[in-house]
Design a protein around this motif. Structure first.
Motif, PDB file in Angstrom:
ATOM      1  N   PHE A 156      66.356  16.639 -26.987  1.00 28.67           N
ATOM      2  CA  PHE A 156      65.527  16.397 -28.164  1.00 28.67           C
ATOM      3  C   PHE A 156      65.520  14.913 -28.524  1.00 28.67           C
ATOM      4  N   SER A 157      66.661  14.238 -28.386  1.00 28.95           N
ATOM      5  CA  SER A 157      66.669  12.796 -28.673  1.00 28.95           C
ATOM      6  C   SER A 157      65.754  12.055 -27.715  1.00 28.95           C
ATOM      7  N   LEU A 158      65.762  12.420 -26.443  1.00 31.15           N
ATOM      8  CA  LEU A 158      64.900  11.769 -25.463  1.00 31.15           C
ATOM      9  C   LEU A 158      63.427  12.041 -25.772  1.00 31.15           C
ATOM     10  N   GLU A 159      63.112  13.274 -26.133  1.00 32.34           N
ATOM     11  CA  GLU A 159      61.750  13.611 -26.526  1.00 32.34           C
ATOM     12  C   GLU A 159      61.291  12.731 -27.700  1.00 32.34           C
TER      13      GLU A 159
ATOM     14  N   ILE B 261      68.934   9.036 -18.171  1.00 37.36           N
ATOM     15  CA  ILE B 261      67.580   8.685 -18.600  1.00 37.36           C
ATOM     16  C   ILE B 261      67.594   8.289 -20.073  1.00 37.36           C
ATOM     17  N   ALA B 262      68.274   9.075 -20.898  1.00 34.18           N
ATOM     18  CA  ALA B 262      68.325   8.762 -22.331  1.00 34.18           C
ATOM     19  C   ALA B 262      68.984   7.410 -22.575  1.00 34.18           C
ATOM     20  N   MET B 263      70.042   7.112 -21.838  1.00 39.67           N
ATOM     21  CA  MET B 263      70.703   5.823 -22.006  1.00 39.67           C
ATOM     22  C   MET B 263      69.773   4.681 -21.606  1.00 39.67           C
ATOM     23  N   ALA B 264      69.019   4.870 -20.531  1.00 37.95           N
ATOM     24  CA  ALA B 264      68.084   3.828 -20.090  1.00 37.95           C
ATOM     25  C   ALA B 264      66.971   3.625 -21.109  1.00 37.95           C
ATOM     26  N   VAL B 265      66.428   4.723 -21.624  1.00 40.92           N
ATOM     27  CA  VAL B 265      65.352   4.616 -22.615  1.00 40.92           C
ATOM     28  C   VAL B 265      65.875   3.948 -23.877  1.00 40.92           C
TER      29      VAL B 265
ATOM     30  N   ALA C 227      65.539  10.255 -33.619  1.00 42.33           N
ATOM     31  CA  ALA C 227      66.047  10.305 -32.240  1.00 42.33           C
ATOM     32  C   ALA C 227      67.480   9.793 -32.189  1.00 42.33           C
ATOM     33  N   GLU C 228      67.737   8.702 -32.897  1.00 43.19           N
ATOM     34  CA  GLU C 228      69.091   8.145 -32.946  1.00 43.19           C
ATOM     35  C   GLU C 228      70.081   9.161 -33.516  1.00 43.19           C
TER      36      GLU C 228
ATOM     37  N   ASP D  39      58.401  14.769 -18.837  1.00 43.15           N
ATOM     38  CA  ASP D  39      57.631  14.002 -17.858  1.00 43.15           C
ATOM     39  C   ASP D  39      56.244  13.653 -18.387  1.00 43.15           C
ATOM     40  N   GLU D  40      55.623  14.576 -19.127  1.00 44.73           N
ATOM     41  CA  GLU D  40      54.306  14.296 -19.707  1.00 44.73           C
ATOM     42  C   GLU D  40      54.404  13.252 -20.823  1.00 44.73           C
ATOM     43  N   LEU D  41      55.433  13.364 -21.659  1.00 49.56           N
ATOM     44  CA  LEU D  41      55.616  12.373 -22.730  1.00 49.56           C
ATOM     45  C   LEU D  41      55.835  10.986 -22.136  1.00 49.56           C
TER      46      LEU D  41
END
Length: 184
Positions: A56-59, A153-157, A10-11, A80-82
């Motif tokens: 894809f990184s967020l997934e 969202i990705a930054m928060a995660v 992911a990184e 959203d499901e993940l």
């Protein structure tokens, strides 16, 4: 593949997106110096690949967290499901990070709201839930969708991960020091 390896992948996608984004922004700034910027030019062609890398990184971030929490892999592409598969306390923690962004993100959200772009976490996740597939098949009219809201969202995660999992933070050679470490 164990959760740490999923996180590292992911990184890789997250930082590939940022490298592409820097290239895109660099070209826009260079072209803006006294010249109009064409939205149909090569720079614009990089936006969809950036969005796909970001999705894809967020997934993979969601899948890594899930694997860490449960010891099992998770499947699928719908963000959203993940997210909903994560533990309730993890979901709450990620929402808290998202709802308390750094000042530059707060300013960006004000501009987004003025242009009718959603900034509420659940709405952003809902409209971006299929972003990975949408961006891969953007040439098909039926798959056009918005992934402009994914970066927050990705930054928060990612911020949540760097604060919650010290071993992951220490295992990544790509820590962005501009991401604040949260202290309770």
């Amino acid at each position: 593949m164990n959760h740490t390896e999923i996180y590292k992948r992911a990184e890789g996608y997250y930082f590939a997106m940022h490298l592409l984004k820097r290239r895109t922004i660099g070209e826009v700034i260079t072209k803006q110096q006294g010249k109009p910027v064409s939205v149909a030019g090569p720079t614009n062609m990089l936006f969809s690949p950036q969005a796909m890398l970001l999705a894809f990184s967020l997934e993979l971030y969601f899948k890594a967290i899930y694997a860490r929490e449960t010891g099992k892999p998770n499947h699928g592409h719908e963000l959203d499901e993940l997210f909903s598969d994560l533990a309730a306390c993890t979901q709450s923690a990620i929402r808290r990070v998202y709802d308390n962004p750094p000042p530059f993100i707060q300013a960006q959200r004000v501009i987004q709201r003025k242009h009718g772009i959603p900034t509420e976490f659940d709405e952003c996740l809902r409209i971006s839930k299929k972003a990975f597939v949408q961006q891969r098949y953007i040439h098909e009219e039926k798959n056009r969708g918005s992934s402009a809201v994914l970066e927050d969202i990705a930054m928060a995660v990612r911020t949540y991960i760097l604060n919650a999992y010290e071993d992951w933070r220490l295992s990544s050679p790509m820590i962005d020091l501009s991401i604040p470490l949260l202290r309770e």
